[in-house]
Design a protein around this motif. Structure first.
Motif, PDB file in Angstrom:
ATOM      1  N   LEU A  71      40.491  62.701  76.509  1.00  0.00           N
ATOM      2  CA  LEU A  71      40.169  61.964  75.280  1.00  0.00           C
ATOM      3  C   LEU A  71      41.374  61.901  74.343  1.00  0.00           C
ATOM      4  N   ARG A  72      42.117  62.990  74.280  1.00  0.00           N
ATOM      5  CA  ARG A  72      43.256  63.050  73.359  1.00  0.00           C
ATOM      6  C   ARG A  72      44.525  62.462  73.959  1.00  0.00           C
ATOM      7  N   GLY A  73      44.508  62.188  75.231  1.00  0.00           N
ATOM      8  CA  GLY A  73      45.645  61.532  75.857  1.00  0.00           C
ATOM      9  C   GLY A  73      46.869  62.389  76.020  1.00  0.00           C
ATOM     10  N   HIS A  74      46.676  63.711  76.150  1.00  0.00           N
ATOM     11  CA  HIS A  74      47.833  64.576  76.426  1.00  0.00           C
ATOM     12  C   HIS A  74      47.434  65.610  77.470  1.00  0.00           C
TER      13      HIS A  74
ATOM     14  N   LEU B  13      33.597  75.857  72.993  1.00  0.00           N
ATOM     15  CA  LEU B  13      34.837  75.086  73.086  1.00  0.00           C
ATOM     16  C   LEU B  13      34.805  73.826  72.224  1.00  0.00           C
ATOM     17  N   LEU B  14      33.668  73.134  72.197  1.00  0.00           N
ATOM     18  CA  LEU B  14      33.613  71.876  71.442  1.00  0.00           C
ATOM     19  C   LEU B  14      33.442  72.129  69.942  1.00  0.00           C
ATOM     20  N   LEU B  15      32.508  73.015  69.578  1.00  0.00           N
ATOM     21  CA  LEU B  15      32.230  73.262  68.154  1.00  0.00           C
ATOM     22  C   LEU B  15      33.104  74.367  67.572  1.00  0.00           C
ATOM     23  N   GLY B  16      33.439  75.361  68.391  1.00  0.00           N
ATOM     24  CA  GLY B  16      34.220  76.473  67.876  1.00  0.00           C
ATOM     25  C   GLY B  16      35.713  76.280  67.952  1.00  0.00           C
ATOM     26  N   LYS B  17      36.179  75.404  68.872  1.00  0.00           N
ATOM     27  CA  LYS B  17      37.617  75.239  69.066  1.00  0.00           C
ATOM     28  C   LYS B  17      38.078  73.811  68.798  1.00  0.00           C
ATOM     29  N   HIS B  18      37.617  72.842  69.586  1.00  0.00           N
ATOM     30  CA  HIS B  18      38.176  71.485  69.534  1.00  0.00           C
ATOM     31  C   HIS B  18      37.722  70.686  68.321  1.00  0.00           C
ATOM     32  N   LEU B  19      36.624  71.069  67.705  1.00  0.00           N
ATOM     33  CA  LEU B  19      36.216  70.396  66.470  1.00  0.00           C
ATOM     34  C   LEU B  19      37.289  70.519  65.397  1.00  0.00           C
ATOM     35  N   TYR B  20      38.085  71.586  65.471  1.00  0.00           N
ATOM     36  CA  TYR B  20      39.139  71.846  64.482  1.00  0.00           C
ATOM     37  C   TYR B  20      40.529  71.530  65.043  1.00  0.00           C
ATOM     38  N   GLY B  21      40.593  70.726  66.083  1.00  0.00           N
ATOM     39  CA  GLY B  21      41.875  70.332  66.641  1.00  0.00           C
ATOM     40  C   GLY B  21      42.354  71.186  67.785  1.00  0.00           C
ATOM     41  N   GLY B  22      41.658  72.277  68.069  1.00  0.00           N
ATOM     42  CA  GLY B  22      42.010  73.113  69.206  1.00  0.00           C
ATOM     43  C   GLY B  22      42.984  74.230  68.917  1.00  0.00           C
ATOM     44  N   LYS B  23      43.621  74.246  67.740  1.00  0.00           N
ATOM     45  CA  LYS B  23      44.641  75.256  67.445  1.00  0.00           C
ATOM     46  C   LYS B  23      44.409  75.997  66.135  1.00  0.00           C
ATOM     47  N   GLN B  24      43.523  75.494  65.291  1.00  0.00           N
ATOM     48  CA  GLN B  24      43.343  76.070  63.957  1.00  0.00           C
ATOM     49  C   GLN B  24      41.887  76.408  63.674  1.00  0.00           C
ATOM     50  N   ASN B  25      41.147  76.828  64.668  1.00  0.00           N
ATOM     51  CA  ASN B  25      39.723  77.098  64.476  1.00  0.00           C
ATOM     52  C   ASN B  25      39.510  78.288  63.546  1.00  0.00           C
ATOM     53  N   PRO B  26      38.650  78.124  62.530  1.00  0.00           N
ATOM     54  CA  PRO B  26      38.406  79.229  61.591  1.00  0.00           C
ATOM     55  C   PRO B  26      37.430  80.271  62.120  1.00  0.00           C
ATOM     56  N   PHE B  27      36.671  79.949  63.162  1.00  0.00           N
ATOM     57  CA  PHE B  27      35.677  80.876  63.712  1.00  0.00           C
ATOM     58  C   PHE B  27      36.040  81.229  65.151  1.00  0.00           C
ATOM     59  N   ASN B  28      35.668  82.420  65.551  1.00  0.00           N
ATOM     60  CA  ASN B  28      35.897  82.839  66.918  1.00  0.00           C
ATOM     61  C   ASN B  28      35.063  81.966  67.852  1.00  0.00           C
ATOM     62  N   PRO B  29      35.689  81.195  68.750  1.00  0.00           N
ATOM     63  CA  PRO B  29      34.924  80.252  69.569  1.00  0.00           C
ATOM     64  C   PRO B  29      33.833  80.908  70.418  1.00  0.00           C
TER      65      PRO B  29
END
Length: 321
Positions: free
Chosen positions: A57-60, A95-111
């Protein structure tokens, strides 16, 4: 963007973490059988699929092991032989709500704890069906996980030691240890060895300097102190000894593999210590007076919210001349 050297160090740290969970994984397999490996296979496959879909989806094509680490930790935290959809739902949510919802690198909660807590809130019954020691054979385990007319969970599951202690109002601690099959020598039957195995893995990570001692020591010390202060012996209203709380539930998994997650945790040494202290105290309070037998997941998520404040409090104050 992180420098290539920093990315490489992160990958090496995650590889060591995956190595360090092996003792706990082996003890869980010894206790509960094939359900642990089924959880791992389902969680790992789901993590691979979700991460591949998000990359497309992100193309990388940037890859890291953080998704696999979260999936493995969830597989170890979920009850063996839980329904297949519960494991996939936990990993997908993580992974979707705990990690990638915030861009995958800056998640405020432990996924991993996001996925675990969501499943516990939505499906409390299957999330608390832990098998008796040795669990089921492979065929019966697969039937149970995939709903292929296997045994009903109530036929082989039992309450955990934390759950039995929380709802107890008539038996003394000595009577619980003597009569209830979930209790071992000083903590939950089997969970004593699981926690010691995760402790061994955590000490390996400390020796390898994958993380500092501050958060784990803060959590374990505060859990020990508050359980000691609130311990009233072996009466029927007792909440368990300090050793009971250290060697039961997800204590060591939480101390060395959950709260040390670098993105959602505190950054400075003093803040990490305060973070660990908060998780330990909240874990005890939820175990003792909350509606759920183990409180590690909720404690971690609540302390994730407090990280900005902890960083401010931990910052040295300028002294006026």
């Amino acid at each position: 963007m992180l420098a290539p050297e920093a990315v490489e160090r992160q990958q090496q740290a995650m590889q060591r973490l995956l190595m360090a969970v092996t003792p706990g994984l082996l003890v869980l397999f010894w206790l509960y059988g094939w359900g642990v490996l089924i959880n791992l296979l389902l969680a790992g496959t789901c993590a691979w699929a979700v991460e591949a879909w998000v990359r497309r989806l992100r193309g990388h094509d940037s890859r890291d092991l953080s998704g696999l680490v979260s999936a493995v930790l969830l597989a170890l935290a979920l009850p063996p032989y839980c329904p297949w959809w519960l494991c996939l739902g936990a990993v997908s949510s993580a992974l979707l709500l705990g990690k990638h919802l915030y861009g995958g690198k800056q998640n405020p909660f432990n996924p991993a704890m996001v996925g675990y807590a969501l499943m516990l809130l939505a499906f409390p019954q299957p999330m608390t069906h832990w098998p008796a020691s040795h669990g089921l054979d492979l065929l019966a385990g697969l039937q149970q996980v995939f709903g292929l007319h296997g045994e009903a969970a109530d036929a082989w599951a039992r309450a955990t030691a934390l759950d039995a202690l929380r709802i107890n109002n008539s038996l003394t601690i000595d009577e619980l240890f003597a009569r209830h099959p979930a209790f071992g020598q000083i903590a939950g039957k089997g969970s004593e060895w699981v926690n010691l195995a995760f402790l061994a893995g955590g000490l390996f990570l400390l020796q390898q300097r994958v993380f500092s001692w501050h958060a784990p020591v803060g959590m374990l010390a505060s859990l020990f102190v508050i359980s000691l202060l609130c311990w009233n012996g072996s009466g029927s209203d007792s909440h368990g000894s300090p050793l009971f709380h250290l060697l039961t539930g997800a204590t060591m998994l939480g101390a060395f593999f959950i709260i040390t997650e670098p993105v959602s945790g505190a950054k400075s040494a003093r803040a990490r210590l305060l973070f660990g202290v908060g998780v330990g105290v909240l874990t005890y309070l939820i175990r003792t007076w909350g509606s759920y037998p183990d409180g590690v997941a909720f404690a971690v998520l609540m302390m994730n919210l407090a990280v900005p404040a902890l960083e401010r409090w931990a910052r040295p104050q300028a002294v006026n001349a």
